[in-house]
Scaffold this motif. Sequence first.
Motif, PDB file in Angstrom:
ATOM      1  N   SER A   1       0.823  -1.208   0.000  1.00  0.00           N
ATOM      2  CA  SER A   1       0.000   0.000   0.000  1.00  0.00           C
ATOM      3  C   SER A   1       0.858   1.261   0.000  1.00  0.00           C
ATOM      4  O   SER A   1       0.536   2.247  -0.674  1.00  0.00           O
ATOM      5  CB  SER A   1      -0.939   0.003   1.216  1.00  0.00           C
ATOM      6  N   THR A   2       1.967   1.224   0.727  1.00  0.00           N
ATOM      7  CA  THR A   2       2.846   2.400   0.765  1.00  0.00           C
ATOM      8  C   THR A   2       3.478   2.666  -0.593  1.00  0.00           C
ATOM      9  O   THR A   2       3.624   3.820  -1.002  1.00  0.00           O
ATOM     10  CB  THR A   2       3.951   2.205   1.820  1.00  0.00           C
ATOM     11  N   LEU A   3       3.864   1.608  -1.284  1.00  0.00           N
ATOM     12  CA  LEU A   3       4.493   1.758  -2.595  1.00  0.00           C
ATOM     13  C   LEU A   3       3.606   2.557  -3.546  1.00  0.00           C
ATOM     14  O   LEU A   3       4.056   3.499  -4.209  1.00  0.00           O
ATOM     15  CB  LEU A   3       4.784   0.372  -3.180  1.00  0.00           C
ATOM     16  N   PHE A   4       2.327   2.225  -3.578  1.00  0.00           N
ATOM     17  CA  PHE A   4       1.421   2.888  -4.507  1.00  0.00           C
ATOM     18  C   PHE A   4       0.959   4.253  -3.990  1.00  0.00           C
ATOM     19  O   PHE A   4       0.746   5.178  -4.780  1.00  0.00           O
ATOM     20  CB  PHE A   4       0.238   1.978  -4.814  1.00  0.00           C
ATOM     21  N   LEU A   5       0.821   4.393  -2.671  1.00  0.00           N
ATOM     22  CA  LEU A   5       0.506   5.710  -2.123  1.00  0.00           C
ATOM     23  C   LEU A   5       1.651   6.695  -2.364  1.00  0.00           C
ATOM     24  O   LEU A   5       1.420   7.869  -2.682  1.00  0.00           O
ATOM     25  CB  LEU A   5       0.221   5.600  -0.627  1.00  0.00           C
ATOM     26  N   ALA A   6       2.878   6.211  -2.205  1.00  0.00           N
ATOM     27  CA  ALA A   6       4.043   7.076  -2.423  1.00  0.00           C
ATOM     28  C   ALA A   6       4.163   7.461  -3.898  1.00  0.00           C
ATOM     29  O   ALA A   6       4.550   8.586  -4.235  1.00  0.00           O
ATOM     30  CB  ALA A   6       5.311   6.374  -1.953  1.00  0.00           C
ATOM     31  N   TYR A   7       3.808   6.548  -4.777  1.00  0.00           N
ATOM     32  CA  TYR A   7       3.812   6.862  -6.207  1.00  0.00           C
ATOM     33  C   TYR A   7       2.767   7.923  -6.528  1.00  0.00           C
ATOM     34  O   TYR A   7       3.015   8.868  -7.289  1.00  0.00           O
ATOM     35  CB  TYR A   7       3.535   5.587  -7.002  1.00  0.00           C
ATOM     36  N   TRP A   8       1.609   7.801  -5.913  1.00  0.00           N
ATOM     37  CA  TRP A   8       0.486   8.703  -6.184  1.00  0.00           C
ATOM     38  C   TRP A   8       0.696  10.084  -5.565  1.00  0.00           C
ATOM     39  O   TRP A   8       0.516  11.112  -6.245  1.00  0.00           O
ATOM     40  CB  TRP A   8      -0.792   8.065  -5.635  1.00  0.00           C
ATOM     41  N   LEU A   9       1.105  10.135  -4.323  1.00  0.00           N
ATOM     42  CA  LEU A   9       1.168  11.401  -3.601  1.00  0.00           C
ATOM     43  C   LEU A   9       2.557  12.029  -3.545  1.00  0.00           C
ATOM     44  O   LEU A   9       2.679  13.250  -3.380  1.00  0.00           O
ATOM     45  CB  LEU A   9       0.657  11.202  -2.169  1.00  0.00           C
ATOM     46  N   LEU A  10       3.612  11.209  -3.685  1.00  0.00           N
ATOM     47  CA  LEU A  10       4.970  11.738  -3.561  1.00  0.00           C
ATOM     48  C   LEU A  10       5.762  11.651  -4.852  1.00  0.00           C
ATOM     49  O   LEU A  10       6.903  12.129  -4.908  1.00  0.00           O
ATOM     50  CB  LEU A  10       5.732  10.974  -2.459  1.00  0.00           C
ATOM     51  N   ALA A  11       5.181  11.027  -5.857  1.00  0.00           N
ATOM     52  CA  ALA A  11       5.867  10.839  -7.147  1.00  0.00           C
ATOM     53  C   ALA A  11       7.116   9.984  -7.006  1.00  0.00           C
ATOM     54  O   ALA A  11       8.072  10.130  -7.774  1.00  0.00           O
ATOM     55  CB  ALA A  11       6.213  12.190  -7.786  1.00  0.00           C
ATOM     56  N   GLU A  12       7.142   9.076  -6.014  1.00  0.00           N
ATOM     57  CA  GLU A  12       8.241   8.122  -5.910  1.00  0.00           C
ATOM     58  C   GLU A  12       8.063   7.089  -7.015  1.00  0.00           C
ATOM     59  O   GLU A  12       6.973   6.541  -7.190  1.00  0.00           O
ATOM     60  CB  GLU A  12       8.253   7.448  -4.541  1.00  0.00           C
ATOM     61  N   PRO A  13       9.116   6.800  -7.782  1.00  0.00           N
ATOM     62  CA  PRO A  13       8.966   5.907  -8.941  1.00  0.00           C
ATOM     63  C   PRO A  13       8.689   4.465  -8.542  1.00  0.00           C
ATOM     64  O   PRO A  13       9.093   4.005  -7.471  1.00  0.00           O
ATOM     65  CB  PRO A  13      10.321   6.027  -9.646  1.00  0.00           C
ATOM     66  N   ILE A  14       7.983   3.772  -9.417  1.00  0.00           N
ATOM     67  CA  ILE A  14       7.774   2.335  -9.268  1.00  0.00           C
ATOM     68  C   ILE A  14       8.456   1.652 -10.451  1.00  0.00           C
ATOM     69  O   ILE A  14       8.087   1.872 -11.592  1.00  0.00           O
ATOM     70  CB  ILE A  14       6.280   1.977  -9.247  1.00  0.00           C
ATOM     71  N   THR A  15       9.471   0.831 -10.144  1.00  0.00           N
ATOM     72  CA  THR A  15      10.228   0.148 -11.196  1.00  0.00           C
ATOM     73  C   THR A  15       9.801  -1.306 -11.303  1.00  0.00           C
ATOM     74  O   THR A  15       9.058  -1.820 -10.461  1.00  0.00           O
ATOM     75  CB  THR A  15      11.735   0.213 -10.894  1.00  0.00           C
ATOM     76  N   GLY A  16      10.298  -1.969 -12.329  1.00  0.00           N
ATOM     77  CA  GLY A  16      10.003  -3.380 -12.489  1.00  0.00           C
ATOM     78  C   GLY A  16      10.495  -4.207 -11.312  1.00  0.00           C
ATOM     79  O   GLY A  16       9.843  -5.168 -10.896  1.00  0.00           O
ATOM     80  N   LEU A  17      11.655  -3.836 -10.773  1.00  0.00           N
ATOM     81  CA  LEU A  17      12.198  -4.551  -9.632  1.00  0.00           C
ATOM     82  C   LEU A  17      11.292  -4.398  -8.415  1.00  0.00           C
ATOM     83  O   LEU A  17      11.050  -5.356  -7.667  1.00  0.00           O
ATOM     84  CB  LEU A  17      13.600  -4.025  -9.304  1.00  0.00           C
ATOM     85  N   GLN A  18      10.768  -3.181  -8.218  1.00  0.00           N
ATOM     86  CA  GLN A  18       9.847  -2.964  -7.102  1.00  0.00           C
ATOM     87  C   GLN A  18       8.553  -3.743  -7.289  1.00  0.00           C
ATOM     88  O   GLN A  18       7.997  -4.284  -6.327  1.00  0.00           O
ATOM     89  CB  GLN A  18       9.548  -1.471  -6.964  1.00  0.00           C
ATOM     90  N   LEU A  19       8.054  -3.801  -8.515  1.00  0.00           N
ATOM     91  CA  LEU A  19       6.828  -4.563  -8.769  1.00  0.00           C
ATOM     92  C   LEU A  19       7.043  -6.056  -8.549  1.00  0.00           C
ATOM     93  O   LEU A  19       6.158  -6.751  -8.045  1.00  0.00           O
ATOM     94  CB  LEU A  19       6.353  -4.305 -10.199  1.00  0.00           C
ATOM     95  N   ALA A  20       8.233  -6.545  -8.932  1.00  0.00           N
ATOM     96  CA  ALA A  20       8.539  -7.952  -8.686  1.00  0.00           C
ATOM     97  C   ALA A  20       8.564  -8.238  -7.186  1.00  0.00           C
ATOM     98  O   ALA A  20       8.031  -9.255  -6.719  1.00  0.00           O
ATOM     99  CB  ALA A  20       9.883  -8.315  -9.323  1.00  0.00           C
ATOM    100  N   GLY A  21       9.172  -7.313  -6.439  1.00  0.00           N
ATOM    101  CA  GLY A  21       9.196  -7.476  -4.998  1.00  0.00           C
ATOM    102  C   GLY A  21       7.800  -7.426  -4.396  1.00  0.00           C
ATOM    103  O   GLY A  21       7.468  -8.202  -3.489  1.00  0.00           O
TER     104      GLY A  21
END
Length: 303
Positions: free
Chosen positions: A263-283
């Motif tokens: 949940s934090t990964l996607f909230l941070a992407y949405w609200l903080l513009a923290e990138p989501i990479t393929g490695l993060q998605l695999a994790g």
Amino acid sequence: MPTSPRTAYLSGLLLALAGSVFFSAKAVVAKLLYREGIDAVTLIALRMLLSLPVFLAVAIYTWRRRPRLSANDMGRIAGLGLLGYYASSMLDFLGLQYISAGLERLLLFLTPSFVLLLGIVWLKRPVTARQWLSLVVAYGGVVLVFWHDLHLGGRSTVLGSALVLGAALVYAVYLLASGELLKRVGSVRLVALAMSVSSLACLAQYALLRPWPTLFEQSRAVWSLSLVNAGLCTVLPVFLTMIAVARVGAGPASLAGMIGPVSTLFLAYWLLAEPITGLQLAGTTLVLAGMLLLSSRAASPKA
């Protein structure tokens, strides 16, 4: 109609999951607050100032419940509050100044491993093969994302990670230490008293380290975000998590926190513009696989 052990277990897991999502949002809200120019000492003081009225009200309401609390009980509750909600939170917010919200939540995810290991050594608790397997699968995902962020942040990532790891270890000790007292005193009363102690400690810390009147001179944005931090990311998830621990135990409740990094990964992407990479998605996929193992029929106690 009596509630079956399986129903109670599954409801406890759902409460733990909800509590984890709300707790996890705290990292994103904290990052937004840091962008407003405040530091960790101010952030946690505002968080607890706004939370304190609720916890005090609940503490007063539950004070006369049985069993009556002895001086020894109050000392233990004060110690738990300082350990689990002051020391752990302070280390966490300090670490968030140096690392991303996604990495912070993934490092706090190590709490289940500390709970399991400390439970084996301290309380001689057995751990099922399914719990170990769910932990191993999810940790594979944690390792992938941690490795990714470590190469981007340098020394600041190491410092921030060390602080957050300290927070995870302290909170694991708190979860285990609160077990016996939680059953005897009751989850609502215990958490209300412990959080009241923690709130007073955070406010005393601010008064010692900063000019006290400056706490009330924050911008409207800081107050608004702090209200979200106190209400949705502190008061609500604290009660949800403690009730979940009472129903399913510290180990399963902590393992259910695996949803937090997702949940934090996607909230941070949405609200903080923290990138989501393929490695993060695999994790993230591995973390979800671990959650499925934990919530399966074989992982729950027999009815």
